[in-house]
Design a protein around this motif. Structure first.
Motif, PDB file in Angstrom:
ATOM      1  N   ALA A 112      17.317   1.314   1.964  1.00 42.56           N
ATOM      2  CA  ALA A 112      16.889   2.035   3.169  1.00 42.56           C
ATOM      3  C   ALA A 112      15.915   3.135   2.768  1.00 42.56           C
ATOM      4  O   ALA A 112      16.263   4.310   2.744  1.00 42.56           O
ATOM      5  N   PRO A 113      14.689   2.775   2.428  1.00 42.58           N
ATOM      6  CA  PRO A 113      13.723   3.788   2.009  1.00 42.58           C
ATOM      7  C   PRO A 113      13.365   4.711   3.168  1.00 42.58           C
ATOM      8  O   PRO A 113      13.482   4.335   4.335  1.00 42.58           O
ATOM      9  N   VAL A 114      12.940   5.887   2.814  1.00 41.04           N
ATOM     10  CA  VAL A 114      12.494   6.833   3.829  1.00 41.04           C
ATOM     11  C   VAL A 114      11.045   6.483   4.140  1.00 41.04           C
ATOM     12  O   VAL A 114      10.147   6.683   3.320  1.00 41.04           O
ATOM     13  N   ILE A 115      10.832   5.914   5.300  1.00 40.97           N
ATOM     14  CA  ILE A 115       9.494   5.518   5.722  1.00 40.97           C
ATOM     15  C   ILE A 115       9.444   5.630   7.239  1.00 40.97           C
ATOM     16  O   ILE A 115      10.346   5.158   7.935  1.00 40.97           O
ATOM     17  N   THR A 116       8.425   6.289   7.713  1.00 46.42           N
ATOM     18  CA  THR A 116       8.311   6.438   9.163  1.00 46.42           C
ATOM     19  C   THR A 116       7.746   5.153   9.760  1.00 46.42           C
ATOM     20  O   THR A 116       7.075   4.368   9.080  1.00 46.42           O
ATOM     21  N   GLY A 160       0.770  -1.235   0.000  1.00 48.10           N
ATOM     22  CA  GLY A 160       0.000   0.000   0.000  1.00 48.10           C
ATOM     23  C   GLY A 160       0.801   1.284   0.000  1.00 48.10           C
ATOM     24  O   GLY A 160       0.217   2.359  -0.004  1.00 48.10           O
ATOM     25  N   LEU A 161       2.100   1.213  -0.002  1.00 45.87           N
ATOM     26  CA  LEU A 161       2.940   2.419  -0.035  1.00 45.87           C
ATOM     27  C   LEU A 161       3.939   2.326  -1.172  1.00 45.87           C
ATOM     28  O   LEU A 161       4.347   1.230  -1.552  1.00 45.87           O
ATOM     29  N   GLU A 162       4.330   3.462  -1.677  1.00 54.19           N
ATOM     30  CA  GLU A 162       5.412   3.520  -2.658  1.00 54.19           C
ATOM     31  C   GLU A 162       6.658   4.015  -1.944  1.00 54.19           C
ATOM     32  O   GLU A 162       6.572   4.847  -1.035  1.00 54.19           O
ATOM     33  N   ARG A 182       3.565   0.939  10.076  1.00 60.88           N
ATOM     34  CA  ARG A 182       2.539   0.280  10.894  1.00 60.88           C
ATOM     35  C   ARG A 182       1.148   0.445  10.267  1.00 60.88           C
ATOM     36  O   ARG A 182       0.342  -0.476  10.294  1.00 60.88           O
ATOM     37  N   ALA A 183       0.890   1.620   9.710  1.00 57.69           N
ATOM     38  CA  ALA A 183      -0.417   1.856   9.085  1.00 57.69           C
ATOM     39  C   ALA A 183      -0.579   1.002   7.824  1.00 57.69           C
ATOM     40  O   ALA A 183      -1.676   0.525   7.525  1.00 57.69           O
ATOM     41  N   ALA A 184       0.503   0.811   7.082  1.00 61.22           N
ATOM     42  CA  ALA A 184       0.439   0.016   5.853  1.00 61.22           C
ATOM     43  C   ALA A 184       0.384  -1.479   6.154  1.00 61.22           C
ATOM     44  O   ALA A 184      -0.360  -2.222   5.511  1.00 61.22           O
ATOM     45  N   MET A 185       1.162  -1.916   7.118  1.00 56.83           N
ATOM     46  CA  MET A 185       1.256  -3.346   7.435  1.00 56.83           C
ATOM     47  C   MET A 185       0.467  -3.655   8.703  1.00 56.83           C
ATOM     48  O   MET A 185       1.016  -4.006   9.735  1.00 56.83           O
ATOM     49  N   THR A 186      -0.842  -3.497   8.601  1.00 60.98           N
ATOM     50  CA  THR A 186      -1.718  -3.775   9.739  1.00 60.98           C
ATOM     51  C   THR A 186      -1.681  -5.271  10.063  1.00 60.98           C
ATOM     52  O   THR A 186      -1.286  -6.094   9.224  1.00 60.98           O
TER      53      THR A 186
END
Length: 169
Positions: free
Chosen positions: A101-105, A92-94, A110-114
């Motif tokens: 090492a993508p920039v991802i908070t 669900g995210l690009e 957590r919101a994408a991988m429920t």
């Protein structure tokens, strides 16, 4: 307190009061277990003498690349990233940045991988013959072969298509 004094607190003295009431017990599943010690020695020797880390990393890179191709082919938003022999799928995210090492908070991850999504991904992958740790991480080792990595990519493709057909992604 000296190290020898600390170690002495765990030793048996042969006196019931000390051994049963004052001694500090130290337990462990594999304490004094020769097969475990031998496996550790052999593992360390293999790491020192063979390119097993490089092999594991190469297999993980192959897997990561394959999973990212599946995301593109299926049109499902997401990506796989990771460092060394660990590969993490994100649904669900690009990515922002590179796949190492993508920039991802943490919050976005957590919101994408429920738990619902990871549960469905785990079950879908199992249905297609591959176990993924909690639907969140692929642990790759030097024992994995090109054929196994390719089979995992095929299972991931089928799993994503199943999840899309079910309306989960």
């Amino acid at each position: 307190m000296r190290n020898d004094e600390i170690m002495e607190m765990m030793s048996f003295r042969g006196t019931p009061d000390w051994d049963n009431h004052r001694r500090i017990g130290q337990g462990g599943t594999f304490n004094a277990n020769p097969p475990t010690a031998i496996a550790g020695i052999i593992g360390l020797k293999m790491i020192a003498e063979q390119p097993i880390n490089e092999q594991a990393n190469a297999m993980a890179s192959r897997l990561k690349s394959g999973l990212n191709k599946v995301f593109k082919m299926t049109g499902i938003p997401g990506f796989a990233y990771g460092i060394s022999s660990i590969v993490n799928p994100i649904l669900g995210l690009e990515p922002t940045g590179d796949y190492e090492a993508p920039v991802i908070t943490y919050e976005d991850r957590r919101a994408a991988m429920t738990s619902k999504r990871t549960g469905f991904l785990t079950k879908a992958m199992l249905t297609h013959g591959v176990h993924v740790m909690g639907g969140q991480v692929f642990m790759v080792s030097s024992a994995h072969t090109n054929d196994q990595i390719d089979a995992t990519i095929v299972a991931f493709d089928a799993s994503l298509r199943d999840l899309k057909a079910e309306g989960i992604v």
